[in-house]
Scaffold this active site. Structure first.
Site, PDB file in Angstrom:
ATOM      1  N   ARG A 273       0.790  -1.238   0.000  1.00 25.19           N
ATOM      2  CA  ARG A 273       0.000   0.000   0.000  1.00 25.19           C
ATOM      3  C   ARG A 273       0.820   1.286   0.000  1.00 25.19           C
ATOM      4  O   ARG A 273       0.257   2.369   0.050  1.00 25.19           O
ATOM      5  CB  ARG A 273      -0.983   0.013   1.179  1.00 25.19           C
ATOM      6  N   ASP A 274       2.141   1.192  -0.033  1.00 27.77           N
ATOM      7  CA  ASP A 274       2.947   2.411  -0.144  1.00 27.77           C
ATOM      8  C   ASP A 274       4.223   2.121  -0.937  1.00 27.77           C
ATOM      9  O   ASP A 274       5.318   2.534  -0.550  1.00 27.77           O
ATOM     10  CB  ASP A 274       3.286   2.960   1.243  1.00 27.77           C
ATOM     11  N   LEU A 275       4.054   1.414  -2.045  1.00 25.85           N
ATOM     12  CA  LEU A 275       5.201   1.075  -2.878  1.00 25.85           C
ATOM     13  C   LEU A 275       5.642   2.307  -3.666  1.00 25.85           C
ATOM     14  O   LEU A 275       4.857   2.896  -4.410  1.00 25.85           O
ATOM     15  CB  LEU A 275       4.827  -0.062  -3.845  1.00 25.85           C
TER      16      LEU A 275
END
Length: 425
Positions: A273-275
């Protein structure tokens, strides 16, 4: 008594261990093979050891390097014979004692080690106690080397692990970067949330246990701050590599590694969710590892729906559904991978605007910019990663891996023939 024994001969390391444990039966002797581990990284002072036992004439360059590190632990040096030229050189470089490998006097060796330990004890007493402090937190067993980076909610420090003389990274939760309150302890609710984020990162790292994921070494609370001790990546992050420029073949290679990493993460039931490039680290062998799972969720939980009022992530790399607070699945991470690939290939992000919400809008409504002509063959691949809806994307990280592998092989073959070796703009 804690000693670091550096020598390429395991039999000689065992001999030194025998000499030491005859005098100090419970001594902790950490063996260090220089051929395997190389010179201890800059910043390492072996501060967790009472002395370093360094063997081999070929290690004079190491002794010289240690002598240039202010505060390095006392070194007992072992040359071929006590009176040879390397032995004399070692004395001039500051070795606290010098012995010949051919004949070690047991009592003299242990007396030299005891003297070195006393010297180290005095140095520890005189040392600045702030070396153990990380932005207000005291992290037992680690010495702060320097601040690496500072973000809105955390500060990242380089530290030496006193247990084995290796470098690690220590992340400390803060109230905010800079300003008058950046150094204040966290309030109870803030501390609780920060600790939960760090606990989630640790649990995910344990759940996955893969080289494609950073290793988490320690976790705790000190001085009203939560801290997380992690693997250190001397190669920096993918952002730095992109800024330096990557070839199209390397861009596909990195994207392929990222797809494989996501496959491991998703197989464990986790969504990152925060690549983004800043959360992709490079090891010394140029392999990649994912970090910062502070926004991760278990896929089983996420599938139940999301709160549209809570949008977490980085707008430039968020999928349309994540940016609008909708339910996400593994295909949301694949969208982020597509944004990174586009940026590696072109040197720019697909969508930019002054306001974060404008970027989020563009991800959903604006068409994907076309790749320049030399790379237009990769356009269909990108569109399968950057589909506006999850159904338009690859169904899994495994499917994306297969497509990226094919594209990489074709482009690498073309480059080998001299047809596509250009550097991304």
């Amino acid at each position: 008594m804690r000693l670091l024994i550096i020598d390429g001969d395991p039999r000689f390391r065992a001999l030194l261990r025998h000499h030491v444990t005859c005098r100090w039966p419970h001594a902790a002797c950490v063996e260090y093979d220089p051929a395997v581990r190389g010179l201890p990284a800059p910043g390492v002072l072996a501060c967790g050891f009472d002395a370093v036992l360094l063997g081999g004439p070929q290690r004079l360059d190491w002794l010289e390097a240690f002598a240039r590190r202010d505060g390095f632990a006392p070194v007992v040096y072992f040359s071929a014979t006590r009176g040879d030229a390397p032995a004399r050189r070692a004395s001039s470089l500051g070795a606290t004692a010098v012995f010949g490998r051919d004949k070690i006097e047991h009592e003299a060796l242990n007396a030299a080690i005891a003297a070195a330990a006393e010297r180290q004890a005095r140095a520890r007493e005189a040392a600045d106690r702030d070396e153990a402090r990380f932005s207000g937190a005291t992290v037992p067993g680690y010495r702060c080397v320097r601040l690496i980076a500072e973000g809105h909610l955390t500060r990242l420090h380089l530290a030496e692990c006193e247990r084995d003389a290796t470098l690690v990274a220590v992340k400390v939760a803060m109230r905010g970067s800079g300003g008058t309150r950046g150094g204040d302890p966290l309030e109870h609710s803030e501390l609780d949330n920060a600790f939960k984020r760090f606990l989630l990162e640790r649990d995910i790292a344990r759940r996955i246990s893969s080289r494609r994921i950073m290793r988490v070494l320690d976790l705790g609370v000190s001085g009203g701050r939560a801290y997380l001790v992690m693997e250190y990546f001397p190669g920096g992050n993918l952002r730095r590599r992109i800024n330096a420029g990557v070839t199209s073949v390397d861009a596909l290679r990195y994207a392929l590694e990222l797809a494989r990493a996501l496959g491991v993460v998703h197989a464990a039931g986790v969504l990152h969710r925060d690549l983004k490039p800043a959360n992709v680290m490079l090891r010394e062998d140029d392999s990649l590892a994912l970090i910062d799972f502070g926004l991760a969720r278990l896929a089983a939980i996420e599938s139940d729906g999301a709160d549209p009022n809570l949008i977490a992530g980085t707008p430039h790399y968020m999928s349309p559904e994540q940016g609008h607070g909708e339910s996400t699945d593994a295909r949301s991470d694949l969208y982020s991978l597509g944004v990174i690939l586009y940026e590696m290939l072109t040197g720019r992000k697909p969508y930019t605007a002054d306001k974060p919400m404008s970027i989020i809008y563009m991800h959903r409504k604006m068409p994907l910019p076309a790749l320049p002509e030399p790379l237009e063959r990769l356009q269909p691949l990108l569109e399968r990663l950057l589909g506006k809806t999850p159904a338009d994307r690859f169904e899994s990280a495994a499917a994306a891996t297969e497509a990226l592998q094919r594209a990489h092989d074709v482009l690498a073959a073309a480059e080998a023939l001299g047809g596509d070796g250009e550097r991304a703009a």
